[in-house]
Write an enzyme that holds these catalytic residues in place. Structure first.
Site, short mmCIF file in Angstrom:
data_model
loop_
_atom_site.label_atom_id
_atom_site.label_comp_id
_atom_site.label_asym_id
_atom_site.label_seq_id
_atom_site.Cartn_x
_atom_site.Cartn_y
_atom_site.Cartn_z
N SER A 132 79.70 -4.61 83.77
CA SER A 132 79.38 -3.25 84.15
C SER A 132 80.37 -2.41 83.83
O SER A 132 79.77 -1.15 83.97
CB SER A 132 78.87 -3.22 85.57
OG SER A 132 77.89 -4.22 86.09
N HIS A 195 82.99 1.23 92.56
CA HIS A 195 82.70 -0.15 91.69
C HIS A 195 82.58 0.33 90.19
O HIS A 195 82.58 1.53 89.99
CB HIS A 195 81.68 -0.83 92.30
CG HIS A 195 81.32 -2.35 92.14
ND1 HIS A 195 80.37 -2.74 91.60
CD2 HIS A 195 82.35 -3.21 92.30
CE1 HIS A 195 80.58 -4.00 91.36
NE2 HIS A 195 81.88 -4.30 91.80
N HIS A 361 73.64 -12.73 90.52
CA HIS A 361 74.74 -13.61 90.47
C HIS A 361 74.63 -14.78 91.67
O HIS A 361 75.30 -15.92 91.31
CB HIS A 361 76.11 -12.64 90.65
CG HIS A 361 76.62 -11.93 89.62
ND1 HIS A 361 76.77 -12.38 88.37
CD2 HIS A 361 76.66 -10.44 89.44
CE1 HIS A 361 77.07 -11.58 87.52
NE2 HIS A 361 77.02 -10.29 87.90
N ASP A 397 72.22 -1.67 82.86
CA ASP A 397 73.59 -1.79 82.11
C ASP A 397 73.50 -3.18 81.25
O ASP A 397 74.34 -2.99 80.28
CB ASP A 397 74.92 -1.77 83.21
CG ASP A 397 74.68 -2.70 84.40
OD1 ASP A 397 73.65 -3.29 84.34
OD2 ASP A 397 75.62 -2.73 84.98
N HIS A 398 72.90 -4.27 81.74
CA HIS A 398 72.90 -5.59 81.25
C HIS A 398 71.69 -6.22 81.89
O HIS A 398 71.36 -6.06 82.75
CB HIS A 398 74.27 -6.11 81.13
CG HIS A 398 74.94 -6.40 82.70
ND1 HIS A 398 74.25 -7.15 83.46
CD2 HIS A 398 75.68 -5.66 83.11
CE1 HIS A 398 74.81 -7.17 84.54
NE2 HIS A 398 75.66 -5.91 84.61
N HIS A 475 75.54 -12.79 83.30
CA HIS A 475 74.70 -11.66 82.76
C HIS A 475 74.15 -12.44 81.44
O HIS A 475 74.63 -13.35 81.00
CB HIS A 475 75.89 -10.36 82.28
CG HIS A 475 76.32 -9.79 83.35
ND1 HIS A 475 77.52 -8.70 83.34
CD2 HIS A 475 76.25 -9.88 84.78
CE1 HIS A 475 77.71 -8.23 84.58
NE2 HIS A 475 76.95 -9.00 85.46
ZN LIG Z 1 77.44 -8.31 87.35
#
Ligand SMILES: [Zn+2]
Ligand SMILES: *[C@@H]1O[C@H](CO)[C@@H](O)[C@H](O)[C@H]1NC(C)=O
Ligand SMILES: *[C@@H]1O[C@H](CO)[C@@H](O)[C@H](O)[C@H]1NC(C)=O
Length: 522
Positions: A132, A195, A361, A397-398, A475
């Site tokens: 990220s 973050h 996750h 983002d991914h 990811h």
């Molecule tokens: Zn992540």
């Protein structure tokens, strides 16, 4: 004759493939329930051609109307679903409909009415699959970077504290471009405001983990780079952000200070950055409001600067009971838009649904999808309360490695078992992962574990199954979707580098370096 016989034999071989009929590649679901005994889908009309013709023609009409929008954007709102892969969108859409008592697959997320759609390629300069931090650098500063780094070019390797302080390697975010044009900027997230994703708005760092000075010291980089929280309060453009809403009080307070909810700060330099933030605004003769719970946010006056820190760390998942005294993502988005809208020149707002990623996750399918639906509510609200002078861009983002699989019947519980079973007749889940903590050891005779009983408990903390045991699921490297609505939405069509996004937003808004839509008007 002999040739025909051979063809028939071949055809017979294909049709007698194992797995109860169908072709060898696409077996039918091996449900113990007979498909014909299940209730028909509840969506009447789908049995007629007229239903689908009408659906297609209505959609075509909409798209022809929205083919282009050549206005320029006064406001830009970027919505970032952290880890919002394309299968996550599909599964969340189904859950949305199922919660409303429908089959689900046919329901629509807010982005489905957005006319501009593209795909973004998320790899980073030194990484096949993004984190990220490097991706935030790409979609907020317009430059691809190395994994773990934020707001710096790829001359800075992760953890290289000396390189990160070199101004030549620092890159500005689109928030800087907006501020330089006299607009306002703000950020909203469900994670700590320090973050990786929100940091891309304001920070320059060789390591995303340096959120407080304690982290910088631990890395041996003391005296060099400021920690991310300090950059947010004392650096530029952090100190110019009109609205900052999310979690992360621990990064702002000394370890000797206890916050409103009884938690210790993390800082070792003795700074109370919440007090510093007030002082900075007072010195500039600006009003400043700090809030730490939902009630305070909803009743805060709408002028001046706003800082809201609703947890010591990340905000709670929306489905956790403890989230009740925290604002929803939609409520934070509304507060931010109301405040930023007071600038007659417009604004840039970054809104992150940050815990979709955390759900994935941990292989928590229900939480990942619910956070996606909370994100969806915030998008719907923003689309509702902004006009055609506002560009809204929604992306991720991914990706993640959750798959949406099997041959279940229409309307099958998206959070449950497939209608199908595996070759050992053990049930499997519709949503499962390539890797993560949901891995289960196989039974003594080598077959998969049956998770039906665990699933029956209906816990939000149920971990879906994973193929490869890993403490934290990874990811994914697949492209992510981009949806755009408002001025210049058509430039978001296509398949392109993630780092193009700020350039496209800046084009639409006529800010920043590069080409501007307002100069292209004849
Ligand atoms: Zn992540
Ligand atoms: C704060 O950090 C210092 C330095 O690591 C440590 O000595 C002290 O015990 C910590 N205080 C608290 C209350 O945790
Ligand atoms: C959008 O606005 C309308 C009218 O103000 C309101 O009825 C509706 O609930 C709003 N929808 C959302 C998602 O905010």
């Amino acid at each position: 004759m002999r040739f025909l016989g051979f063809v028939l034999l071949l055809a017979a071989a294909v049709y007698s493939a194992p797995n109860n009929g169908g072709d060898r590649y696409h077996h039918r679901a091996q449900s113990t329930l007979s498909r014909n005994s299940l209730p028909l889908p509840k969506n009447s009309g789908e049995n007629t051609a007229a239903f689908w013709y009408h659906e297609a023609q209505e959609s075509l009409k909409q798209r022809l109307q929205n083919f282009q929008n050549i206005k320029t954007a006064k406001n830009v709102i970027m919505f970032l679903g952290d880890g919002l892969s394309i299968p996550t969108l599909g599964a969340a859409r189904t859950l949305l409909g199922q919660r409303q008592g429908r089959t689900g697959e046919e329901s629509k997320l807010a982005v489905e009415s957005f006319p501009g759609v593209g795909l973004s390629k998320t790899y980073c300069v030194d990484a096949q699959i993004a984190d990220s931090a490097c991706s935030a650098t790409a979609y907020l500063t317009g430059v691809k970077a190395n994994i773990g780094t934020i707001g710096v070019t790829s001359d800075v390797l992760r953890d290289n504290c000396a390189a990160a302080t070199n101004p030549d390697y620092m890159v500005d975010s689109i928030a800087v471009w907006a501020l330089a044009d006299g607009r306002d900027a703000g950020l909203v997230t469900t994670t700590r405001v320090t973050h990786a994703s929100p940091s891309g708005v304001y920070a320059h760092t060789a390591d995303r983990e340096w959120e407080s000075d304690a982290d910088v010291i631990e890395a041996g980089c003391e005296g060099g780079q400021w920690d991310i929280a300090r950059q947010l309060v004392h650096g530029f453009p952090g100190n110019q952000l009109k609205v900052i809403l999310g979690g992360g009080r621990q990064e702002f307070l000394p370890n000797t200070t206890i916050d409103e909810e009884g938690k210790h700060g993390h800082r070792l330099d003795g700074r109370n950055l919440i007090e510093d933030w007030h002082l900075d605004k007072t010195q500039k003769n600006q009003k400043s409001t700090y809030v730490w719970n939902r009630e305070q946010l909803l009743t805060a006056s709408e002028d001046g600067y706003l800082l809201g820190l609703f947890e010591d760390t990340h905000m709670r998942y929306h489905l956790e009971p403890e989230s009740a005294d925290e604002p929803s993502l939609a409520e934070m988005t509304e507060a931010a838009i109301n405040r930023l809208s007071q600038n007659p020149d417009g604004y840039f707002l970054f809104v992150e649904g940050g815990r979709i990623d955390h759900g994935h996750h941990a292989n928590y399918i229900h939480l990942a999808l619910d956070e996606t639906l909370e994100f969806n509510k915030a998008i719907a609200l923003a689309a509702n309360i902004t006009g055609d002078d506002t560009l809204i861009v929604v992306t991720a983002d991914h990706a993640h490695v959750m798959a949406y699989s099997g041959y279940s019947q229409r309307g099958n519980d998206i959070l449950g078992l497939s209608d199908d079973v595996d070759d050992d007749e053990v049930p499997y889940l519709t949503l499962s992962y390539t890797n993560g903590p949901g891995y289960r050891d196989h039974t003594d005779n080598g077959i998969r574990v049956d998770v039906s009983e665990e699933l029956d408990k209906k816990s939000i903390w149920f971990r879906a199954t994973a193929e490869v045991p890993l403490e934290s699921e990874t990811h994914g490297g697949d492209d992510v979707a981009v949806f755009a609505r408002g001025p210049q939405h058509h430039v978001f069509t296509g398949v392109y580098e993630q780092s193009q996004l700020p350039h496209l937003m800046a084009y639409a808004a006529c800010i920043g370096p590069g080409r501007h839509a307002c100069d292209d008007v004849d």
